[in-house]
Design an enzyme around this catalytic site. Structure first.
Site, mmCIF file in Angstrom:
data_model
loop_
_atom_site.group_PDB
_atom_site.id
_atom_site.type_symbol
_atom_site.label_atom_id
_atom_site.label_comp_id
_atom_site.label_asym_id
_atom_site.label_seq_id
_atom_site.Cartn_x
_atom_site.Cartn_y
_atom_site.Cartn_z
ATOM 1 N N GLU A 47 0.854 -1.186 0.000
ATOM 2 C CA GLU A 47 0.000 0.000 0.000
ATOM 3 C C GLU A 47 0.890 1.236 0.000
ATOM 4 O OE1 GLU A 47 -2.809 0.586 3.256
ATOM 5 O OE2 GLU A 47 -3.741 2.211 2.127
ATOM 6 N N ASN A 386 -12.194 -3.189 0.688
ATOM 7 C CA ASN A 386 -11.153 -3.404 1.693
ATOM 8 C C ASN A 386 -11.728 -3.086 3.057
ATOM 9 O OD1 ASN A 386 -8.320 -3.511 2.805
ATOM 10 N ND2 ASN A 386 -8.838 -1.378 3.270
ATOM 11 N N GLU A 387 -11.710 -4.058 3.927
ATOM 12 C CA GLU A 387 -12.160 -3.847 5.315
ATOM 13 C C GLU A 387 -13.571 -3.282 5.391
ATOM 14 O OE1 GLU A 387 -9.463 -1.525 7.706
ATOM 15 O OE2 GLU A 387 -8.183 -3.255 8.061
HETATM 16 O O1 AHR Z 1 -2.151 -1.353 6.647
HETATM 17 C C1 AHR Z 1 -2.610 -0.110 7.034
HETATM 18 C C2 AHR Z 1 -4.118 -0.009 6.961
HETATM 19 O O2 AHR Z 1 -4.695 -0.888 7.870
HETATM 20 C C3 AHR Z 1 -4.745 -0.396 5.669
HETATM 21 O O3 AHR Z 1 -4.752 0.657 4.773
HETATM 22 C C4 AHR Z 1 -6.133 -0.795 6.042
HETATM 23 O O4 AHR Z 1 -6.647 -1.804 5.224
HETATM 24 C C5 AHR Z 1 -6.012 -1.212 7.492
HETATM 25 O O5 AHR Z 1 -6.898 -0.527 8.284
#
Ligand code: AHR
Length: 688
Positions: A47, A386-387
């Site tokens: 990321e 994501n999440e």
């Molecule tokens: O890894 C850091 C962050 O943690 C990511 O962007 C997210 O998916 C999680 O909350």
């Protein structure tokens, strides 16, 4: 003499006694191959957080090269007669600068870039300076001078390298030169000045030059790509031998608003024409604020796919499901795209699959081919969201799933279980994921030491018959009591936990530590797997744990127990953890973690060795530190794995039982006695 006899008797008696009440017997049944370890088992999660992309692995050294940041001169010192224009040659990045006559021959017009925490330059390395330019005054020919400067230096001349470039066109044109650095400087800057002189050396008041997309790259990038990756960082990732590369996030996928979600299509334009996007990690952590953190998309989806291919990892893109970031934005602040207008988001997913796998002659496959990769990338996995959590996520995922399944049934879809490894959202989501028939569920756990110590059996009781498998897509030990950084103790508890994932490789098909990268001066989140400054890369203790698992992941899980139970640090198991695999070459790997603070004798009872034979050789690689708080970031290589041979010779005399060798037990099983230091991860490889 009498004394010697007495001692021998005593010693033999002691040995017999010890052998009668052997503690810590770990039984490995080499004949019991249980299920395969997926090639995807140990992966990496990339990321753009902590300046991982721009300022990190993306090798561009100029910050804000196209003057597109919210404050267009961020990263630049501007002096003399300099103006910002916005009708440049690249529609998505319209800004450029005009350097004009400064008002007097001895005055100067120019711009100077500070890089990302400085520009790292290495002596002897080649660099490519390039930019787009045109003359904009009366003359068709102008001169620019360029310099690398070390502004912190006490030397008479802070410019340590430079030269002149003739701008010889009234039309926009790309100029490029390669030079070899004469000095190593961690924090250099790049200066470009207008030289307002004619051929005779007389000042030219009409001098004017326009500049756009000013770039400085090392020539020696990973695999030599011109728009490439910093070699040392890319190599450190490649050396993990990851089975998957998940990209581009994380929270940046979803955006703070839907408008600034990661738009992969923007990232596959020609590099000069990739529109900039804000990076939410600019402002997300108020205590670590980086107002100049943007995404240039220089490292875009084409580069991610290429990198995955080159390191032998399966590409695993994550796309927005039409919900802005729930977790970091907070409960009230995450706008969602209504279901009626979700089509463009779903179309992005379908087009992405076409970009990766479609034929080179049409559609998005043609775009891929135009970037230099006519062959498909062979995409197999796609994560949607994501999440994310809640009913609104499930509704959206369902629409994505239907559309993807209809057009690309071979693609494996990854759904979310929310930001936590348990609790209400998690419990609600898993059944929904099964109902939707997603192939893998992404679980995240950033938890403390106790979680990792106590949960090595987490996957022992998962539903083994479910078609929906686990992707432990983000995890790391976040040390408690102010110890949320990359110390050895965090790494060793991660190792203990990972034996449980490996032991359950029929349930857990993919894993990734998170986050992957961090600049020592630019981080918002820690711990992280690999740290770097402008010149060097530092591998954390957790890196070594990940690498030891990955390069020793083997092919088949084999049975390993203590008192007939999984070795998961449970009662009576003296804080020992273990897993075992058979490798592709026929050797066997047994991983043992001793999480206690003291050295322990461990008997590895070796049942079912093929052919009933003894192994011919073995080696053990250990990761250990006497200092639980040891940290490789500021003392690089303070903790590294050490490999040595294991003595497999049969125990010749009872008094040597203590220290070496293999003993044949009454049932014919060989038993190897080993002393494993406290807080140690030991990886044994046995060869027939
Ligand atoms: O890894 C850091 C962050 O943690 C990511 O962007 C997210 O998916 C999680 O909350």
């Amino acid at each position: 003499m009498a004394r010697k006899i007495l001692l021998t008797i005593l010693c033999a008696a002691l040995c017999l006694n010890i052998s009668a009440q052997r503690k810590n017997v770990i039984t490995v049944d080499f004949s019991n191959e249980k299920f395969p370890v997926q090639p995807t088992m140990y992966g990496v999660f990339f990321e753009d957080i902590n300046f991982a992309a721009d300022g990190g692995i993306y090798a561009e050294l100029v910050k804000n090269r196209s003057f597109e940041f919210g404050q267009p001169f961020q990263g630049w010192k501007v002096y003399g007669n300099v103006s910002l224009k916005d009708d440049g040659p690249f529609g998505n990045c319209p800004h450029y600068v005009r350097l004009g006559y400064a008002g007097h021959p001895v005055m100067v017009s120019g711009i100077e870039n500070e890089g990302f925490f400085g520009i790292g330059i290495k002596e002897g390395e080649e660099y490519r300076l390039s930019f787009w330019a045109r003359t904009s005054g009366k003359s068709a020919q102008e001169y620019l001078s360029w310099f690398l400067c070390e502004n912190g230096s006490q030397l008479d001349d802070q410019r340590f390298q430079g030269g002149d470039i003739c701008i010889d066109s009234r039309e926009w044109k790309k100029y490029s030169l390669v030079f070899t650095a004469e000095k190593t400087v961690e924090k250099a800057s790049l200066r470009l000045n207008l030289e307002p002189w004619d051929e005779k050396g007389d000042p030219k008041e009409s001098s004017s030059v326009d500049l756009e997309h000013i770039s400085l790259f090392p020539v020696d990038t990973y695999n030599g790509h011109e728009n490439g990756l910093r070699k040392d960082i890319a190599q450190a990732i490649a050396d993990l031998k990851p089975g998957i590369l998940r990209f581009p996030g994380g929270c940046i996928v979803e955006g703070t608003t839907l408008e600034n979600r990661y738009k992969w299509k923007d990232s596959v334009n020609p590099v000069e024409n990739r529109p900039i996007n804000v990076n939410r990690w600019m402002f997300d952590q108020k205590n670590r604020f980086f107002p100049d953190y943007w995404q240039s998309y220089g490292l875009g989806f084409f580069e991610y796919f290429l990198f995955a291919e080159e390191i032998g990892a399966e590409p695993l893109p994550v796309i927005s499901c039409g919900m802005a970031c729930q977790f970091e934005n907070g409960p009230e602040q995450h706008p969602n795209a209504e279901l009626e207008v979700l089509d463009p988001y779903i179309q992005d997913a379908l087009d992405l699959i076409e970009f990766a796998n479609g034929p080179a002659k049409k559609g998005w496959g043609k775009v891929r081919a135009s970037l230099g990769h006519p062959e498909p990338f062979g995409l197999k996995y796609l994560a949607v969201g994501n999440e994310n959590w809640g009913k609104e996520y499930v509704e959206r995922l369902e629409l994505f799933t239907k559309a993807i399944r209809a057009k690309y049934p071979e693609i494996q879809i990854i759904g979310s279980s929310g930001p936590y490894s348990g609790g209400e959202w998690f419990d609600e989501l898993w059944p929904e994921m099964k109902r939707l028939g997603v192939d893998l569920v992404d679980e995240h756990f950033y938890s403390n030491e106790t979680f990792f110590e106590k949960n090595a059996d987490r996957y022992d009781n998962y539903d083994r018959n479910s078609k929906t498998k686990v992707f432990a897509g983000e995890y790391a030990c976040h040390g408690s009591n102010g110890r949320k950084y990359n110390h050895f103790n965090a790494a060793i508890v991660e190792a203990a936990f990972m034996t449980g994932m490996e032991r359950n490789a029929d349930v857990v098909h993919m894993t990734a530590y998170a986050p992957l990268l961090a600049h020592v001066e630019g981080w918002q989140w820690r711990p992280d797997l690999i740290w770097f400054d402008n010149l060097n890369t530092m591998k954390t203790c957790s890196y070594h744990v990940q690498q030891l698992f990955s390069i020793n992941k083997g092919a088949e899980v084999i049975d390993v127990t203590m008192d007939g139970k999984p070795v998961a640090g449970k009662e009576g198991q003296n804080m020992l953890y273990a897993s075992a695999v058979k490798d592709h070459d026929g050797s066997y790997i047994v991983k043992i973690v001793n999480l206690s603070n003291y050295a322990q004798t461990v008997y590895i009872d070796m049942k079912g060795v093929p052919g009933g034979a003894q192994f011919s050789s073995a080696e053990v690689t250990t990761l250990h530190s006497d200092n639980a708080m040891a940290d490789n970031i500021f003392t690089p290589d303070a903790v590294v794995p050490v490999t040595k041979d294991v003595d497999l010779r049969p125990v010749p005399r009872p008094d040597e039982w203590w220290t070496m060798g293999v003993r044949v037990l009454e049932d014919g099983t060989n038993s190897l006695m080993q002393t494993i230091d406290g807080r140690t991860f030991a990886v044994y490889r046995f060869r027939l």
